[in-house]
Scaffold this motif. Sequence first.
Motif, PDB file in Angstrom:
ATOM      1  N   LYS A 277       0.828  -1.210   0.000  1.00  0.00           N
ATOM      2  CA  LYS A 277       0.000   0.000   0.000  1.00  0.00           C
ATOM      3  C   LYS A 277       0.861   1.260   0.000  1.00  0.00           C
ATOM      4  O   LYS A 277       0.381   2.340   0.363  1.00  0.00           O
ATOM      5  N   LEU A 278       2.105   1.162  -0.442  1.00  0.00           N
ATOM      6  CA  LEU A 278       2.963   2.345  -0.478  1.00  0.00           C
ATOM      7  C   LEU A 278       2.405   3.428  -1.391  1.00  0.00           C
ATOM      8  O   LEU A 278       2.574   4.624  -1.126  1.00  0.00           O
ATOM      9  N   ASP A 279       1.749   3.030  -2.482  1.00  0.00           N
ATOM     10  CA  ASP A 279       1.173   4.031  -3.389  1.00  0.00           C
ATOM     11  C   ASP A 279       0.121   4.864  -2.668  1.00  0.00           C
ATOM     12  O   ASP A 279       0.091   6.099  -2.797  1.00  0.00           O
ATOM     13  N   GLU A 280      -0.771   4.192  -1.918  1.00  0.00           N
ATOM     14  CA  GLU A 280      -1.806   4.921  -1.187  1.00  0.00           C
ATOM     15  C   GLU A 280      -1.198   5.791  -0.092  1.00  0.00           C
ATOM     16  O   GLU A 280      -1.666   6.905   0.161  1.00  0.00           O
ATOM     17  N   ILE A 281      -0.151   5.295   0.548  1.00  0.00           N
ATOM     18  CA  ILE A 281       0.505   6.099   1.584  1.00  0.00           C
ATOM     19  C   ILE A 281       1.139   7.338   0.969  1.00  0.00           C
ATOM     20  O   ILE A 281       1.023   8.455   1.508  1.00  0.00           O
ATOM     21  N   ASP A 282       1.798   7.183  -0.180  1.00  0.00           N
ATOM     22  CA  ASP A 282       2.378   8.339  -0.868  1.00  0.00           C
ATOM     23  C   ASP A 282       1.283   9.318  -1.311  1.00  0.00           C
ATOM     24  O   ASP A 282       1.460  10.537  -1.223  1.00  0.00           O
ATOM     25  N   ALA A 283       0.180   8.773  -1.819  1.00  0.00           N
ATOM     26  CA  ALA A 283      -0.919   9.640  -2.259  1.00  0.00           C
ATOM     27  C   ALA A 283      -1.500  10.415  -1.081  1.00  0.00           C
ATOM     28  O   ALA A 283      -1.856  11.595  -1.207  1.00  0.00           O
TER      29      ALA A 283
END
Length: 549
Positions: A277-283
């Motif tokens: 879920k790194l993408d969601e955390i970055d977003a």
Amino acid sequence: MAETNDFQAHSISLPWAQHNSLLMLSGDRFPFNANQDYQMPAEKWEASKNNSQEIAKVLQWFIKDHYSYQLPRILALERYYQGDNDIHYWRSDKANNRADNRIASGLPRYITNLRVGYQFGNPVKYAYTNPDNDADTGEDLTDIIEGFNSRNDIGYHEKVMGKNLNNTGRAFELVYIREGTNDAAIKAIDPANAFVVYDTTIENHSLFAVRYYMSTFMDRITYYVEVYTDSNVFYYTSENSPFGEYKFIKQVPHFFGKVPLSEYKLNDERLGAWEPKLDEIDAYDKSLSEMANSQEDFSNAILAISGDIDTGDDDEDDDEVSSADKVDLLKLILFLKPSIVSNPSGTNTVVPTDAKYITKALDATSWQTYVKQLLADVHKDTNTPDVSDENFASNATGVAMSYKLWGSDQERATQQSLYTRGLMRRLRLLAVYWFKISSIKTVDEVENVKISYTPNLPKNDSEIMTNIQALNSLNGSISQETIREQVEPVTGVPADQEKQRVDSQGETNTKDNLKYMIGLKGTDQDKADVLGTSAEPLTGGGTDDNKPS
């Protein structure tokens, strides 16, 4: 820890090490070989495992690969846990006069800490059961394990292992003998500093393990490398580079029978709990940062003025203009007057006065909806409950809480199976050493040890006591030992200690009752019946003063 000691290693873990300019959410994260198991044909290792020079050649390839490809991923995940997210390194190319805030969320730390507390908040329990011999209680072995766990603060050790597992998907621990003693010890090793090389068989046996780290002393950089085989530990050093020319220091035998550095896995893919879920955390980080930027840009918005500013300078000689009408430029007040523009045709155009800030429209409602959806996706896809959720009430029943944690329990079941494998490998390594020093009779004793976990949940004492009363009313169908284990979360007293207290209290009550009954007035025969003796007078020397009172 490599991230704090080795600046070069830290630098290659940063996003711009792979990009000339980092674009958030570009879709490019870690290379393919950033998380692969290391393997080597067993026969090639056997040919070189006792030769320090040949081992150095093998080391050079594996450490160079680990340092170049696997270490950046591990350090990046550890950065996120420490709150140093990629948003801090985002090259947004904004103008110098624009706000450029970088706000990193604490989601990785929240998810890891919640999972570690849930699984390891209560101590892991070790029970002994020998299905082939009911008389074998394993008391000696359980005492040895209990002493080992106590000396090594095993509760904290398991939490560190759990943190490493949830952050990076892997954890390492080293079993060793404390210097100058015969006492076995255990230590969690940072995943950034270790790896294990397995054979190519379907069983994936450990061939050897490596621990390497950097030390800086008086501006001199030295890398230390330790290689653990099934019988020896080889020590090397390297100047300036972890995969440079190795200098052999010494070879020391160990007494564990197998490679004493073990790898634990969170899952078969060795993915961290929140890594997918790194993408969601970055977003989420980017959304928070851009909202902060919008607020700051709004405060520093450009003032657009239509018309002329009346400073009163044109009327200085006009006695009719009072001093009150003069404009003080130090005050935040502007007097505007229409601007008259002469046209080529001889006519004049009057430009009306106006002053306003140039801002972007901010849709706070849509932004809030977007942020909430990102958070919900992170919690749902990582099976991590949001304890701030209003539905996650403190007065929820055990059944309601179980449904809230149902997803977490599914993952925990798999993770506990993998963790138990690691714990059993730890016990087998220790058993080999304990057998060598004659602390246990056979190495196979540890195979009868059963490991169990108790999730660290909010306690509802009333509900627990109701369940215990129901169990106690089953007329002996449930053992008292089981009931004592159930009541332990309420009393805080371990089941075995509770039994000792009950037994001790029972003996005290029996003696008190006996003294009371002897002291009652009655015949000598009555007293003899109580004591189980003859009906002779209960005297100590012949006088009434010596009778028991």
